[in-house]
Design a protein around this motif. Structure first.
Motif, PDB file in Angstrom:
ATOM      1  N   GLU A  69      71.682  -0.693  88.236  1.00 18.08           N
ATOM      2  CA  GLU A  69      72.000   0.400  88.828  1.00 18.08           C
ATOM      3  C   GLU A  69      72.787   0.035  90.216  1.00 18.08           C
ATOM      4  OE1 GLU A  69      71.608   2.939  91.922  1.00 18.08           O
ATOM      5  OE2 GLU A  69      70.387   1.465  92.342  1.00 18.08           O
ATOM      6  N   LEU A  70      72.764  -1.311  90.759  1.00 17.38           N
ATOM      7  CA  LEU A  70      73.780  -1.539  91.690  1.00 17.38           C
ATOM      8  C   LEU A  70      75.170  -1.562  91.331  1.00 17.38           C
ATOM      9  CD1 LEU A  70      71.628  -4.045  93.704  1.00 17.38           C
ATOM     10  CD2 LEU A  70      72.215  -1.752  94.564  1.00 17.38           C
TER      11      LEU A  70
ATOM     12  N   SER B 104      76.421  -0.059  88.942  1.00 13.42           N
ATOM     13  CA  SER B 104      77.025   1.224  88.599  1.00 13.42           C
ATOM     14  C   SER B 104      77.446   2.059  89.847  1.00 13.42           C
ATOM     15  CB  SER B 104      76.172   2.086  87.767  1.00 13.42           C
ATOM     16  OG  SER B 104      75.142   2.425  88.169  1.00 13.42           O
ATOM     17  N   ARG B 105      76.889   1.833  91.032  1.00 16.94           N
ATOM     18  CA  ARG B 105      77.231   2.351  92.156  1.00 16.94           C
ATOM     19  C   ARG B 105      78.594   2.513  92.542  1.00 16.94           C
ATOM     20  NH1 ARG B 105      72.535   1.350  96.726  1.00 16.94           N
ATOM     21  NH2 ARG B 105      70.751   1.890  95.419  1.00 16.94           N
ATOM     22  N   GLU B 106      79.308   3.572  93.311  1.00 21.65           N
ATOM     23  CA  GLU B 106      80.470   3.631  93.729  1.00 21.65           C
ATOM     24  C   GLU B 106      80.577   3.796  95.363  1.00 21.65           C
ATOM     25  OE1 GLU B 106      83.032   6.422  91.428  1.00 21.65           O
ATOM     26  OE2 GLU B 106      82.689   5.209  89.681  1.00 21.65           O
ATOM     27  N   TYR B 107      81.325   3.102  96.040  1.00 23.02           N
ATOM     28  CA  TYR B 107      81.638   3.128  97.258  1.00 23.02           C
ATOM     29  C   TYR B 107      82.860   3.626  97.893  1.00 23.02           C
ATOM     30  CZ  TYR B 107      77.505   0.137  97.082  1.00 23.02           C
ATOM     31  OH  TYR B 107      76.194  -0.627  96.329  1.00 23.02           O
TER      32      TYR B 107
ATOM     33  N   ASN C 141      83.163  -0.299  93.064  1.00 19.18           N
ATOM     34  CA  ASN C 141      82.015  -0.235  92.229  1.00 19.18           C
ATOM     35  C   ASN C 141      81.240  -1.498  92.676  1.00 19.18           C
ATOM     36  OD1 ASN C 141      82.934  -2.366  90.420  1.00 19.18           O
ATOM     37  ND2 ASN C 141      83.194  -0.996  88.761  1.00 19.18           N
ATOM     38  N   GLY C 142      79.985  -1.344  92.227  1.00 21.58           N
ATOM     39  CA  GLY C 142      79.020  -2.598  92.416  1.00 21.58           C
ATOM     40  C   GLY C 142      79.372  -3.731  91.849  1.00 21.58           C
TER      41      GLY C 142
ATOM     42  N   THR D 176      74.911  -4.313 100.453  1.00 23.77           N
ATOM     43  CA  THR D 176      73.687  -3.257  99.929  1.00 23.77           C
ATOM     44  C   THR D 176      73.160  -4.043  98.894  1.00 23.77           C
ATOM     45  OG1 THR D 176      75.187  -1.465 100.141  1.00 23.77           O
ATOM     46  CG2 THR D 176      73.590  -1.188  98.311  1.00 23.77           C
ATOM     47  N   ASN D 177      73.680  -4.857  98.198  1.00 25.57           N
ATOM     48  CA  ASN D 177      73.169  -5.515  96.967  1.00 25.57           C
ATOM     49  C   ASN D 177      72.061  -6.682  97.379  1.00 25.57           C
ATOM     50  OD1 ASN D 177      74.728  -4.236  95.272  1.00 25.57           O
ATOM     51  ND2 ASN D 177      76.003  -6.061  94.671  1.00 25.57           N
TER      52      ASN D 177
ATOM     53  N   GLU E 195      69.036  -4.407  98.901  1.00 26.44           N
ATOM     54  CA  GLU E 195      68.058  -3.886  97.921  1.00 26.44           C
ATOM     55  C   GLU E 195      67.312  -4.856  96.919  1.00 26.44           C
ATOM     56  OE1 GLU E 195      67.661  -0.499  96.911  1.00 26.44           O
ATOM     57  OE2 GLU E 195      68.883  -0.041  98.731  1.00 26.44           O
TER      58      GLU E 195
END
Length: 118
Positions: A36-37, A39-42, A56-57, A97-98, A101
């Protein structure tokens, strides 16, 4: 010679099996979270918003947006500095973030203090 194991330590096969199941469950949760991390976009901006970076992550830069007003052929160094700042901030955001989490999983099990475990 018989080893003296303090009470509460060991606990026999049932306790060991429970610990193994808990570790397997934690590993599954960590793998799912990592997917999930990844696939995240910042979206991060720098230089007062004149440069934007999308990452992306997996720390892959997806795009860089540069506003025309920052492009000065006589001052490429400023543009370069702003790009570096934006990319570094994007990477830092992904890492922060990673880590936050993942610590929710590893920290809740009391395993985050064991060096090299996770």
């Amino acid at each position: 010679m018989k080893a003296n194991i303090p009470k509460g330590m060991g606990g026999g096969p049932q306790n060991m099996n429970a610990m193994i199941r808990q570790a397997q469950k934690m590993q599954e949760e960590m793998e799912a979270l990592q997917e999930e991390l990844d696939s995240r976009e910042y979206e991060i901006s720098a230089g007062g918003g004149v440069v934007g970076v999308k990452i992306n992550g997996k720390k892959e830069i997806l795009s860089i947006d540069i506003q025309p007003e920052i492009v000065d052929p006589d001052d490429i160094e400023t543009l370069s500095d702003i790009l570096v700042a934006a990319v570094n901030e994007a990477i830092k955001r992904v890492d922060d973030t990673n880590n936050a989490e993942m610590s929710k999983i590893t920290g809740s099990a009391g395993l985050s203090g064991i060096p090299g475990l996770f």
